[in-house]
Design a protein around this motif. Structure first.
Motif, PDB file in Angstrom:
ATOM      1  N   ILE A  23      57.360 -33.618  37.792  1.00 15.31           N
ATOM      2  CA  ILE A  23      56.218 -33.752  36.890  1.00 15.31           C
ATOM      3  C   ILE A  23      56.504 -32.923  35.641  1.00 15.31           C
ATOM      4  CG2 ILE A  23      53.738 -33.371  36.603  1.00 15.31           C
ATOM      5  CD1 ILE A  23      53.541 -33.514  39.691  1.00 15.31           C
ATOM      6  N   GLU A  24      56.540 -33.579  34.499  1.00 16.27           N
ATOM      7  CA  GLU A  24      56.762 -32.882  33.231  1.00 16.27           C
ATOM      8  C   GLU A  24      55.405 -32.584  32.604  1.00 16.27           C
ATOM      9  OE1 GLU A  24      59.164 -35.838  31.366  1.00 16.27           O
ATOM     10  OE2 GLU A  24      61.037 -34.852  31.924  1.00 16.27           O
ATOM     11  N   ASN A  25      55.094 -31.317  32.420  1.00 18.96           N
ATOM     12  CA  ASN A  25      53.823 -30.904  31.837  1.00 18.96           C
ATOM     13  C   ASN A  25      54.092 -30.346  30.439  1.00 18.96           C
ATOM     14  OD1 ASN A  25      51.389 -29.682  31.102  1.00 18.96           O
ATOM     15  ND2 ASN A  25      50.891 -29.124  33.208  1.00 18.96           N
ATOM     16  N   TYR A  26      53.906 -31.204  29.429  1.00 21.25           N
ATOM     17  CA  TYR A  26      54.178 -30.805  28.052  1.00 21.25           C
ATOM     18  C   TYR A  26      53.008 -30.059  27.434  1.00 21.25           C
ATOM     19  CZ  TYR A  26      58.336 -33.716  28.238  1.00 21.25           C
ATOM     20  OH  TYR A  26      59.562 -34.248  28.576  1.00 21.25           O
ATOM     21  N   ALA A  27      51.904 -29.917  28.168  1.00 23.08           N
ATOM     22  CA  ALA A  27      50.784 -29.122  27.682  1.00 23.08           C
ATOM     23  C   ALA A  27      50.981 -27.643  27.980  1.00 23.08           C
ATOM     24  CB  ALA A  27      49.485 -29.614  28.312  1.00 23.08           C
ATOM     25  N   LEU A  28      51.540 -27.338  29.181  1.00 24.91           N
ATOM     26  CA  LEU A  28      51.696 -25.947  29.600  1.00 24.91           C
ATOM     27  C   LEU A  28      53.138 -25.463  29.545  1.00 24.91           C
ATOM     28  CD1 LEU A  28      49.275 -25.883  32.677  1.00 24.91           C
ATOM     29  CD2 LEU A  28      48.769 -25.459  30.269  1.00 24.91           C
ATOM     30  N   GLY A  29      54.100 -26.398  29.384  1.00 23.98           N
ATOM     31  CA  GLY A  29      55.497 -25.982  29.262  1.00 23.98           C
ATOM     32  C   GLY A  29      56.199 -25.784  30.589  1.00 23.98           C
ATOM     33  N   TYR A  30      55.881 -26.625  31.586  1.00 21.03           N
ATOM     34  CA  TYR A  30      56.523 -26.508  32.892  1.00 21.03           C
ATOM     35  C   TYR A  30      57.047 -27.865  33.357  1.00 21.03           C
ATOM     36  CZ  TYR A  30      54.126 -22.005  33.355  1.00 21.03           C
ATOM     37  OH  TYR A  30      53.673 -20.723  33.170  1.00 21.03           O
ATOM     38  N   LEU A  80      60.553 -23.412  33.988  1.00 18.33           N
ATOM     39  CA  LEU A  80      60.106 -23.200  32.615  1.00 18.33           C
ATOM     40  C   LEU A  80      60.831 -24.159  31.675  1.00 18.33           C
ATOM     41  CD1 LEU A  80      60.140 -19.287  32.478  1.00 18.33           C
ATOM     42  CD2 LEU A  80      58.239 -20.787  33.043  1.00 18.33           C
ATOM     43  N   MET A  81      60.068 -24.836  30.828  1.00 20.26           N
ATOM     44  CA  MET A  81      60.669 -25.652  29.782  1.00 20.26           C
ATOM     45  C   MET A  81      61.163 -24.764  28.647  1.00 20.26           C
ATOM     46  SD  MET A  81      58.200 -28.965  29.234  1.00 20.26           S
ATOM     47  CE  MET A  81      58.123 -30.300  30.393  1.00 20.26           C
ATOM     48  N   LYS A  82      62.154 -25.218  27.930  1.00 15.27           N
ATOM     49  CA  LYS A  82      62.639 -24.504  26.768  1.00 15.27           C
ATOM     50  C   LYS A  82      61.934 -25.037  25.537  1.00 15.27           C
ATOM     51  CE  LYS A  82      66.838 -23.074  24.382  1.00 15.27           C
ATOM     52  NZ  LYS A  82      68.323 -23.179  24.316  1.00 15.27           N
ATOM     53  N   PRO A  83      61.172 -24.187  24.821  1.00 19.15           N
ATOM     54  CA  PRO A  83      60.433 -24.683  23.656  1.00 19.15           C
ATOM     55  C   PRO A  83      61.382 -25.063  22.524  1.00 19.15           C
ATOM     56  CG  PRO A  83      60.274 -22.291  23.798  1.00 19.15           C
ATOM     57  CD  PRO A  83      60.967 -22.744  25.048  1.00 19.15           C
ATOM     58  N   GLU A  84      60.956 -26.057  21.737  1.00 14.85           N
ATOM     59  CA  GLU A  84      61.770 -26.486  20.607  1.00 14.85           C
ATOM     60  C   GLU A  84      61.723 -25.487  19.472  1.00 14.85           C
ATOM     61  OE1 GLU A  84      60.451 -30.335  19.474  1.00 14.85           O
ATOM     62  OE2 GLU A  84      61.088 -31.306  21.346  1.00 14.85           O
ATOM     63  N   ASN A  85      60.602 -24.769  19.363  1.00 16.41           N
ATOM     64  CA  ASN A  85      60.449 -23.789  18.292  1.00 16.41           C
ATOM     65  C   ASN A  85      59.371 -22.789  18.698  1.00 16.41           C
ATOM     66  OD1 ASN A  85      57.912 -25.153  17.692  1.00 16.41           O
ATOM     67  ND2 ASN A  85      59.183 -26.701  16.649  1.00 16.41           N
ATOM     68  N   GLU A  86      59.151 -21.810  17.854  1.00 18.77           N
ATOM     69  CA  GLU A  86      58.186 -20.754  18.143  1.00 18.77           C
ATOM     70  C   GLU A  86      56.760 -21.303  18.190  1.00 18.77           C
ATOM     71  OE1 GLU A  86      56.827 -16.339  16.463  1.00 18.77           O
ATOM     72  OE2 GLU A  86      58.497 -17.431  15.538  1.00 18.77           O
ATOM     73  N   ALA A  87      56.476 -22.288  17.356  1.00 19.13           N
ATOM     74  CA  ALA A  87      55.135 -22.864  17.326  1.00 19.13           C
ATOM     75  C   ALA A  87      54.804 -23.521  18.659  1.00 19.13           C
ATOM     76  CB  ALA A  87      55.028 -23.879  16.188  1.00 19.13           C
ATOM     77  N   GLN A  88      55.767 -24.238  19.244  1.00 20.28           N
ATOM     78  CA  GLN A  88      55.532 -24.871  20.535  1.00 20.28           C
ATOM     79  C   GLN A  88      55.346 -23.832  21.629  1.00 20.28           C
ATOM     80  OE1 GLN A  88      58.705 -27.217  22.500  1.00 20.28           O
ATOM     81  NE2 GLN A  88      57.180 -28.849  22.713  1.00 20.28           N
ATOM     82  N   GLN A  89      56.110 -22.749  21.558  1.00 18.83           N
ATOM     83  CA  GLN A  89      55.968 -21.684  22.547  1.00 18.83           C
ATOM     84  C   GLN A  89      54.572 -21.059  22.473  1.00 18.83           C
ATOM     85  OE1 GLN A  89      58.899 -18.575  22.207  1.00 18.83           O
ATOM     86  NE2 GLN A  89      58.554 -17.868  24.289  1.00 18.83           N
TER      87      GLN A  89
END
Length: 377
Positions: free
Chosen positions: A178-185, A211-220
């Motif tokens: 399950i890819e959760n792009y809202a919480l980054g997991y 843990l997903m790797k954020p594309e940039n600081e804003a996404q993190q």
């Protein structure tokens, strides 16, 4: 003229206090466990490389090397639910307890083959299959605002059956991703069982967070902000608020069912000068502070939540339905068949003891789910 050495009792007391504080800090930093071991084939004894070894429901984990060896470091004392999964093997779940810090050895033997009961394999083009996958997806992800930002990457691992009794059942042959792009997991879910019937769902299995790797600081920053939203009003926040005795400060009101032998029928109980739940019958409930439900555990890292009767919980920050006309807030019930559960001070349930959650808290799904080891700022 007096000097500090003229007061030996004060100096000794001060020294003892500083020494005790220093000892507590050092022990707190070192009171951790490192687990190592091997994962092997139960039948052949051969090592299993690249198996996932992790603390269930957390982001703490590792993989075995080519020799089947693994190491998990910096783990807390107390009960840990270790889980192991590997493609082509039945997943393992085992509770281990550590009361002393240091190096520990835990080996695992895995059984080949995925044991599934009475499954029916459908064609990928089957409309019936797609309808049932849609129901399973909805029930696993939930219907919060974050659910639209989640995706099942590999629904083909689901094995689904629908008996004539109206139940929709499912298991997985390998972890459902399950890819959760809202919480980054990315959540890896070994679904041991899934049972949907008449609008109610029950499911269980091992859960690993990656843990997903954020594309940039804003996404993190966005992920962190969403995680805080998911935490607010969650079971984890409720339990940690009990430990810190800050239920009302965090928007919770908790009522405990009064045993019949203690019920008073000719008076109205009050709490902090208030008359809670005006329309409840015969003083069946009384409002409680969080600290009255908490007892110390055997270790500093443990707390017991103790209640022999049902708890009824209101989230005062969220409007919703409840059985009480004067309390139109999100409503949940908690039962502890064994009279207690074991948690950490941060609200991580380490020994659930079969406790049951219904209502709003019971509706949390993977779209809003945080790993047990998630920490506040």
């Amino acid at each position: 003229m007096y000097s500090i050495f003229s007061f030996p009792s004060i100096r000794k007391s001060l020294f003892t206090t500083i020494l005790s504080l220093f000892t507590a800090i050092v022990y707190g930093q070192s009171a951790q466990v490192t687990i190592s071991g091997k994962v092997t084939n139960e039948k052949t004894g051969a090592p299993i490389p690249f198996a996932n070894v992790y603390i269930n429901n957390s982001s703490i984990g590792t993989t075995t090397n080519e020799n089947g060896a693994y190491t998990l470091a910096n783990l807390p004392l107390g009960n840990l639910e270790l889980a192991v999964s590997s493609l082509g093997f039945n997943p393992i779940k085992e509770i281990v307890r550590f009361e002393q810090p240091g190096l520990k050895t835990v080996h695992f033997k895995m059984r080949e083959g995925i044991e599934l009961d009475g499954v029916i394999i459908y064609s990928r083009k089957s409309k019936l299959l797609q309808q049932r996958i849609k129901i399973i997806t909805r029930e696993l992800l939930g219907q919060s605002k974050f659910s639209k930002q989640c995706k099942l990457r590999n629904p083909e691992v689901l094995r689904i059956t629908a008996p004539d009794n109206g139940h929709l059942l499912a298991q997985t042959t390998s972890p459902l991703i399950i890819e959760n792009y809202a919480l980054g997991y990315i959540i890896h879910q070994d679904l041991d069982d899934f049972d949907y019937h008449e609008g109610k769902v029950y499911y269980g299995g091992n859960t690993r967070f990656e843990l997903m790797k954020p594309e940039n600081e804003a996404q993190q920053k966005l992920w962190r902000a969403n995680q805080k939203i998911a935490y607010k009003g969650s079971l984890k926040q409720l339990l940690s608020s009990m430990v810190s005795d800050s239920l009302q400060e965090n928007g919770f009101r908790v009522f405990q069912e009064i045993p019949e032998s203690r019920r008073v029928f000719n008076t109205v109980r009050v709490y902090n000068g208030l008359n809670p739940l005006k329309n409840h019958l015969n003083n069946r409930l009384e409002e409680v502070r969080g600290i009255t439900l908490i007892q110390p555990g055997e270790l500093e890292t443990e707390r017991l939540v103790v209640t022999q009767t049902q708890l009824e919980v209101f989230n005062m920050n969220k409007r919703g339905r409840s059985p009480y006309t004067d309390m139109a807030y999100s409503y949940s019930t908690i039962k502890m068949p064994n009279g207690y559960i074991v948690i950490t001070p941060q609200g991580w349930v380490v020994t659930p003891m079969g406790f049951e959650i219904r209502g709003d808290l019971g509706n949390d799904r993977f779209a809003n789910l945080l790993p047990s080891d998630w920490k506040r700022d």
